[in-house]
Design an enzyme around this catalytic site. Sequence first.
Site, PDB file in Angstrom:
ATOM      1  N   TRP A  46      45.564  69.927  34.180  1.00 17.98           N
ATOM      2  CA  TRP A  46      46.096  68.878  34.850  1.00 17.98           C
ATOM      3  C   TRP A  46      46.920  68.771  36.770  1.00 17.98           C
ATOM      4  O   TRP A  46      47.673  69.406  36.522  1.00 17.98           O
ATOM      5  CB  TRP A  46      46.842  68.053  34.161  1.00 17.98           C
ATOM      6  CG  TRP A  46      47.343  66.625  34.781  1.00 17.98           C
ATOM      7  CD1 TRP A  46      45.932  66.532  35.570  1.00 17.98           C
ATOM      8  CD2 TRP A  46      48.115  65.731  34.585  1.00 17.98           C
ATOM      9  NE1 TRP A  46      46.506  64.316  35.604  1.00 17.98           N
ATOM     10  CE2 TRP A  46      47.964  64.429  35.241  1.00 17.98           C
ATOM     11  CE3 TRP A  46      49.167  65.565  34.290  1.00 17.98           C
ATOM     12  CZ2 TRP A  46      48.559  63.356  35.311  1.00 17.98           C
ATOM     13  CZ3 TRP A  46      50.561  65.063  34.078  1.00 17.98           C
ATOM     14  CH2 TRP A  46      49.720  63.464  34.739  1.00 17.98           C
ATOM     15  N   ASP A  68      52.257  68.808  25.881  1.00 18.91           N
ATOM     16  CA  ASP A  68      51.941  67.444  26.988  1.00 18.91           C
ATOM     17  C   ASP A  68      50.428  66.969  25.908  1.00 18.91           C
ATOM     18  O   ASP A  68      49.612  67.351  25.495  1.00 18.91           O
ATOM     19  CB  ASP A  68      51.027  67.542  28.446  1.00 18.91           C
ATOM     20  CG  ASP A  68      51.161  66.486  28.984  1.00 18.91           C
ATOM     21  OD1 ASP A  68      51.383  65.459  28.651  1.00 18.91           O
ATOM     22  OD2 ASP A  68      50.560  66.585  30.351  1.00 18.91           O
ATOM     23  N   LYS A  88      45.726  56.678  27.626  1.00 21.34           N
ATOM     24  CA  LYS A  88      44.523  57.333  26.941  1.00 21.34           C
ATOM     25  C   LYS A  88      44.404  56.194  25.799  1.00 21.34           C
ATOM     26  O   LYS A  88      43.122  55.746  25.887  1.00 21.34           O
ATOM     27  CB  LYS A  88      44.387  58.561  27.300  1.00 21.34           C
ATOM     28  CG  LYS A  88      44.068  58.995  28.774  1.00 21.34           C
ATOM     29  CD  LYS A  88      43.462  58.648  29.481  1.00 21.34           C
ATOM     30  CE  LYS A  88      43.261  59.078  30.795  1.00 21.34           C
ATOM     31  NZ  LYS A  88      44.823  59.871  31.500  1.00 21.34           N
TER      32      LYS A  88
END
Length: 389
Positions: free
Chosen positions: A117, A198, A234
């Site tokens: 990311w 993560d 999300k």
Amino acid sequence: MMSSIGMGDEEPSVGISAAFRSDTHEMKLDLGLGGYRTEDLQPYVLNVVNKYLPIEGLAAFNKATAELLFGANSVVIQQQRVATVQSISGTGSLRLAAALIHTHFPASKILISSPTWGNHPNILNDARLPWSEYRYYDPITVGLDFHGMISDIKAAPEGSFVLLHGCAHCPTGIDPTPEQWEIIADVIQEKKHIPLFDVVYQGYASGRVEADASSVRLFAARGMELLVAQSYSKNMGLYAERIGAINVVCSSPDSAQRVKSQLKQLAWAMYSNPPVHGARIVANVVGNSDLFSEWEEELRLMAGRIKILRKKLYDCLSAKDKSGKDWSFFVKHIGMYSYAGLNEAQRENMRNKWHVYMAKDGRMTLTGVSQAKCEYLADAFIDSYHNVS
């Protein structure tokens, strides 16, 4: 390693307040207060503002998010070996983790996947935490370079931190298989590394909350110390609420208490206390069986739509492209992102000729496609891949 962390200093006014409360003199005055008091010397809660949270966040949220991640009946939860602090979504949670590592393990470095990311390097640089990359993406197969990944993790200095994507790797959409996760855990355990997960897409990757936590639970079940950053941007759509958490699994309850005290001290310096609204939403949804079931059903619908789009796109590509090119990586990837294996010139052709826009690193977001446009997208991929070098 976590057992070496000592207890953090209390915020100065906490000690003053404790001494004041124990004082029995009728004329006592607390002049160490950091907030407004009424003429009755009582706290005043403004009508237009909800009461703020303590530094560590909403207790009900911290309990719910840790149990969602590890399982309510997991050993680490039952033994109270998890230090959980609510933070500012996934970014803030990772930033707290990076600060903890930099502060208490200054000689350590962290490994991140190549690619990862885009904000991971920024967060680590801001924390002044040195990092290097381990191989992850194989452009030939548009899949996982597992051999390269394992080799690089093995080659890292003993006791390094390793940043892993819990599920639905961003930006590639490529996840290790369960068997590969076992090997990754073996190597990290052998090298005495500390994993930092993560976790952004729990429930949103496969449509199953339990399945998407399997990598984290594998490491926790082995008795390993680990850090896990969570986000609800999300999987609950709470982007504007900035709701997440950092969890640190320690070797003992005592270590967990000390680590939590240090996390609170770091959070206090960064942002003082987290927002309340999103925490209450998550705690309510996860803690209520009816709402939790409804949330899981919606996650299945969301993840299911992406799986349908992947299959539709693959079918269109297979039907239209007679060259023998293997497009099956689209159905092998998981989550909302995929790498399509296109170079910069091919991506420019997608944009300039076909008006298909994707991130500069080649990441495409499947949620930006409808089934009705899969054929058009397939034509764009075929033209760009075969006719642009």
